[in-house]
Design a protein around this motif. Structure first.
Motif, PDB file in Angstrom:
ATOM      1  N   PHE A 104     -10.273  13.203  -2.907  1.00 18.39           N
ATOM      2  CA  PHE A 104      -9.964  11.999  -3.743  1.00 18.39           C
ATOM      3  C   PHE A 104     -10.220  12.383  -5.155  1.00 18.39           C
ATOM      4  CE2 PHE A 104     -11.041   8.160  -5.906  1.00 18.39           C
ATOM      5  CZ  PHE A 104      -9.689   7.423  -5.858  1.00 18.39           C
ATOM      6  N   GLY A 130       0.903  -1.259  -0.121  1.00 24.01           N
ATOM      7  CA  GLY A 130      -0.101   0.023   0.017  1.00 24.01           C
ATOM      8  C   GLY A 130       0.845   1.313  -0.192  1.00 24.01           C
ATOM      9  N   THR A 131       1.826   1.317   0.648  1.00 26.42           N
ATOM     10  CA  THR A 131       2.706   2.439   0.865  1.00 26.42           C
ATOM     11  C   THR A 131       3.736   2.501  -0.466  1.00 26.42           C
ATOM     12  OG1 THR A 131       3.208   2.045   3.258  1.00 26.42           O
ATOM     13  CG2 THR A 131       4.695   3.416   2.215  1.00 26.42           C
ATOM     14  N   ILE A 161      -0.120  11.513   8.836  1.00 27.51           N
ATOM     15  CA  ILE A 161      -0.779  10.016   8.288  1.00 27.51           C
ATOM     16  C   ILE A 161      -0.498   9.013   9.146  1.00 27.51           C
ATOM     17  CG2 ILE A 161       0.157   8.394   6.425  1.00 27.51           C
ATOM     18  CD1 ILE A 161       1.294  10.544   5.001  1.00 27.51           C
ATOM     19  N   GLN A 210       2.094   6.286  -7.185  1.00 22.98           N
ATOM     20  CA  GLN A 210       1.067   7.324  -7.613  1.00 22.98           C
ATOM     21  C   GLN A 210       1.412   8.708  -7.187  1.00 22.98           C
ATOM     22  OE1 GLN A 210      -2.623   7.083  -8.762  1.00 22.98           O
ATOM     23  NE2 GLN A 210      -1.423   8.854  -9.394  1.00 22.98           N
ATOM     24  N   ALA A 211       2.130   9.150  -6.274  1.00 20.92           N
ATOM     25  CA  ALA A 211       2.611  10.308  -5.550  1.00 20.92           C
ATOM     26  C   ALA A 211       3.802  10.763  -6.682  1.00 20.92           C
ATOM     27  CB  ALA A 211       3.179  10.248  -4.324  1.00 20.92           C
ATOM     28  N   GLU A 237      -3.627   6.762  10.499  1.00 17.79           N
ATOM     29  CA  GLU A 237      -3.482   5.207  10.609  1.00 17.79           C
ATOM     30  C   GLU A 237      -3.813   4.500  11.743  1.00 17.79           C
ATOM     31  OE1 GLU A 237      -0.193   1.669   9.563  1.00 17.79           O
ATOM     32  OE2 GLU A 237       0.417   3.935  10.171  1.00 17.79           O
ATOM     33  N   GLY A 239       1.269   3.754  -3.099  1.00 23.91           N
ATOM     34  CA  GLY A 239       1.179   5.192  -3.124  1.00 23.91           C
ATOM     35  C   GLY A 239       2.010   6.003  -3.374  1.00 23.91           C
ATOM     36  N   THR A 240       3.446   5.438  -2.904  1.00 24.15           N
ATOM     37  CA  THR A 240       4.448   6.397  -3.391  1.00 24.15           C
ATOM     38  C   THR A 240       4.564   6.519  -4.911  1.00 24.15           C
ATOM     39  OG1 THR A 240       5.799   5.531  -1.352  1.00 24.15           O
ATOM     40  CG2 THR A 240       6.768   6.602  -3.302  1.00 24.15           C
ATOM     41  N   ILE A 295      -4.510   2.527  -9.651  1.00 26.15           N
ATOM     42  CA  ILE A 295      -4.825   2.941  -8.082  1.00 26.15           C
ATOM     43  C   ILE A 295      -5.721   3.538  -7.741  1.00 26.15           C
ATOM     44  CG2 ILE A 295      -3.235   3.834  -6.497  1.00 26.15           C
ATOM     45  CD1 ILE A 295      -0.582   2.942  -7.872  1.00 26.15           C
ATOM     46  N   ALA A 296      -5.994   4.787  -8.365  1.00 29.95           N
ATOM     47  CA  ALA A 296      -7.112   5.570  -8.059  1.00 29.95           C
ATOM     48  C   ALA A 296      -8.473   4.958  -8.211  1.00 29.95           C
ATOM     49  CB  ALA A 296      -7.035   6.748  -8.841  1.00 29.95           C
ATOM     50  N   PHE A 332      -9.283   2.565  -5.293  1.00 28.95           N
ATOM     51  CA  PHE A 332      -9.828   3.378  -4.187  1.00 28.95           C
ATOM     52  C   PHE A 332     -11.083   3.823  -4.477  1.00 28.95           C
ATOM     53  CE2 PHE A 332      -4.752   4.827  -3.183  1.00 28.95           C
ATOM     54  CZ  PHE A 332      -4.599   3.690  -2.831  1.00 28.95           C
TER      55      PHE A 332
END
Length: 302
Positions: free
Chosen positions: A255, A189-190, A222, A196-197, A226, A193-194, A271-272, A275
């Protein structure tokens, strides 16, 4: 002092199946800690290469098991492992010994193997290595084990040598594997997410160092979110309340900006979109004003 300590280490005879990158790291660590390791690998040259470090290459899995107290398996997958373990000659050689499965698999395959081992008179531990090969033998390396508590305690020093934070989870054979998947989910997940960022900042011409500096400032927020999510899901407290950081509706509004950037800049929406299906399901089912924790209800599909 180090040489004096090594003189007092108790040597354990260990059979080992597998000499890939991880298997090699495990075997070499066991050898460094004074154990007698008999290793088999389908490609014999890899097992023979470990002879230079003190291992004893063996031509078959049953030969590697013959003189061992513990047999550790680290093969490609459970199919490869079962192809060897369930041969009558190997099962016979394992009787009365401890089998430690360090091949990655699901909780179900771990439980199936544990049941098979019990029926064959073999003590069994299923393990999950929470590290890459270069971390094997380090004091902070975590390896999880589940199954026979008695066997784990008997050979705890062996397991501690492989990873200083090695831990017994419980007697459910599948528990270590389940934790493995859960912890890797957190990592993936991290990492996703990275990705995507990084795609966003590259598209918007923001350098990675600037992003990293601001990420460090946002990280405490963050982490707190969590921790709050875990507590709320644990306690079943997923309705919106005075302590909710942001409702699902508020999260979803922010989002949508990510979805717009993806569309405007031609970024991969996978990825988006994943979510987004959770946000959409929650909102369609009347949870717009509930806490983010209400999304946990939509993580089960049956």
């Amino acid at each position: 002092m180090a040489s004096q300590i090594s003189e007092f280490k108790s040597m354990t005879a260990i059979g080992f199946f597998g000499a890939g990158r991880m298997g090699t790291a495990l075997v070499r660590t066991l050898l460094k800690n004074g154990h007698d390791v008999h290793v088999w690998n389908r490609t014999a040259e890899k097992a023979q290469a470990l002879g230079a470090f003190g291992a004893q290459p063996q031509p078959t899995p049953e030969a590697a098991s013959a003189r061992a107290e513990i047999v550790i398996v680290n093969l490609l997958d459970y199919d490869a492992s079962d192809a060897q373990l369930r041969r009558p000659e190997v099962a016979s050689a394992l009787q009365g010994k401890l089998l430690v499965q360090l091949t990655s698999g699901s909780p179900k395959t771990a439980r199936d193997t544990g049941a098979w081992a019990a029926a064959e008179g073999i003590a069994y531990l299923d393990g999950a290595i929470m590290a890459t090969p270069n971390f094997i033998g380090e004091p902070d390396t975590l390896i999880l084990y589940s199954g026979s508590r008695t066997a784990y305690r008997k050979y705890e020093t062996v397991f501690a040598a492989l990873g200083g934070k090695s831990a017994f989870v419980n007697e459910d054979f599948g528990a270590a594997s389940a934790l493995d998947s859960a912890l890797l989910s957190q990592m993936w997940g991290t990492l996703f997410g990275t990705l995507q960022a990084l795609a966003v900042i590259e598209a918007e011409d923001i350098d990675a160092e600037t992003y990293a500096a601001y990420l460090r400032l946002v990280q405490p927020v963050i982490d707190l979110a969590e921790q709050d999510l875990m507590r709320r899901v644990r306690d079943g407290r997923d309705g919106g309340d005075a302590e909710t950081f942001a409702t699902i509706a508020a999260h979803n509004a922010a989002f949508q900006h990510l979805k717009h950037i993806n569309a405007e800049r031609g970024l991969n929406p996978t990825i988006a979109d994943a979510f987004g299906t959770l946000f959409a399901a929650a909102i369609q089912n009347g949870h717009a004003e509930d806490d983010f924790a209400a999304l946990a209800r939509f993580m089960v599909t049956r």
